[in-house]
Design an enzyme around this catalytic site. Sequence first.
Site, short mmCIF file in Angstrom:
data_model
loop_
_atom_site.label_atom_id
_atom_site.label_comp_id
_atom_site.label_asym_id
_atom_site.label_seq_id
_atom_site.Cartn_x
_atom_site.Cartn_y
_atom_site.Cartn_z
N GLU A 8 20.81 51.57 44.62
CA GLU A 8 21.70 52.06 45.68
C GLU A 8 22.71 50.94 45.93
OE1 GLU A 8 21.76 55.02 47.13
OE2 GLU A 8 20.09 55.66 45.87
N ASP B 234 29.91 37.12 47.72
CA ASP B 234 31.34 37.00 47.43
C ASP B 234 32.14 36.78 48.72
OD1 ASP B 234 33.57 36.93 45.86
OD2 ASP B 234 33.74 39.10 45.61
N THR C 8 29.04 33.89 34.32
CA THR C 8 29.52 33.38 33.02
C THR C 8 31.05 33.37 33.00
OG1 THR C 8 29.18 35.62 32.20
CG2 THR C 8 27.51 34.01 31.62
N ARG D 180 38.98 25.92 49.13
CA ARG D 180 37.94 26.88 48.75
C ARG D 180 36.52 26.31 48.86
NH1 ARG D 180 39.19 31.35 46.01
NH2 ARG D 180 37.22 31.20 44.91
N HIS E 158 32.35 27.58 50.02
CA HIS E 158 31.08 27.49 49.27
C HIS E 158 30.05 26.73 50.10
CE1 HIS E 158 33.18 29.17 45.94
NE2 HIS E 158 33.84 28.09 45.59
N TRP F 276 33.50 30.08 34.84
CA TRP F 276 34.02 28.88 34.15
C TRP F 276 35.54 28.92 34.04
CZ3 TRP F 276 30.44 25.32 33.83
CH2 TRP F 276 29.09 25.69 33.66
N SER G 179 31.24 43.49 38.66
CA SER G 179 31.66 42.24 38.00
C SER G 179 30.64 41.73 36.97
CB SER G 179 31.95 41.14 39.03
OG SER G 179 32.96 41.54 39.92
N GLY H 274 35.90 31.91 49.08
CA GLY H 274 37.27 31.40 49.01
C GLY H 274 38.13 31.98 50.12
N ARG H 275 37.99 33.28 50.33
CA ARG H 275 38.80 33.92 51.39
C ARG H 275 38.39 33.43 52.78
NH1 ARG H 275 37.64 39.62 49.05
NH2 ARG H 275 36.35 38.30 47.70
N LEU I 273 7.62 35.52 48.30
CA LEU I 273 8.93 36.08 47.96
C LEU I 273 9.38 35.40 46.69
CD1 LEU I 273 11.77 37.45 48.58
CD2 LEU I 273 12.33 35.36 49.83
#
Length: 250
Positions: A214, A26, A72, A39, A43, A75, A203, A29-30, A138
């Site tokens: 944790e 997350d 989800t 924005r 990404h 969108w 979220s 955008g910031r 992995l």
Amino acid sequence: MTEQVPIDSADLDPERLPAHVGIIMDGNGRWAHERGEPRHVGHTAGEEALFDTVEGALEAGLGYLTVWAFSTDNWKRPREEVRFLMNFNRDLLQRRAGELDERRVRVRFVGRRGRPVPRRLVQMMEDTEQRTAHHRRLTLQVAFNYGGRTELVDATRQLAAEVAAGRLRPDDIDEEAIAARLYEPDAPDVDLLLRTSGEQRLSNFQLWEAAYAELLFTDVLWPDFRRQDLFEAIAAFQGRDRRFGRVRSR
Ligand code: IPE
Ligand code: IPE
Ligand code: MG
């Protein structure tokens, strides 16, 4: 004042690695906003963070890493941003699937694959999964069009269909039966869940799998995240006392 020595993967206890790390990537955008950029620039910058983190996971010897790329609920974002993310993820796979294969990373996608996810992106996801399915070093799970509640809805529909078909009795539905119908039933529970950008919420991520995870929240914005941050998170995890309802172990 003592200088803070950065943690190296060699400083981690290989016997006590989290079996499965989940990351809510997350703050893109910031990160862009801080630079006066649109924005999507954030990404794009997140790609390097992701691949450095994957290298860190390989270096540390992690078995499972799940990263959340699109929810989800995403969108609901402006159409241009959604379109950018669909194209960006498709191109990223096209450019870098070979590298993941060479690094012996098994890639899987968790989430709903039907519309409105573009067919060409789904095709790339499936190609990448097939190409890397034999790797055991992995497992990188990319949560895309993923929601924790949607995952539970899908598992419940499957259970209901099996009951209706007479293959399952309601009394046979227990925790194992539900876990066996999640998107990737063979993945271990998430035991370290990390979120960048300072937000302290799930979220709707891995609601079932992270029941005893944790939780670790860092202010670092995702595009700035590097393997060092992953090592620090694992070191913090190794300092925690996990009890699972029991009394203190030490
Ligand atoms: C995470 O960064 C990437 C996705 C959700 C696709 P954001 O785009 O949520 O960035 P912020 O939270 O607006 O800074
Ligand atoms: C969660 O981040 C989804 C991903 C990181 C892909 P969001 O930025 O969409 O979550 P909220 O809206 O802040 O809760
Ligand atoms: Mg966000």
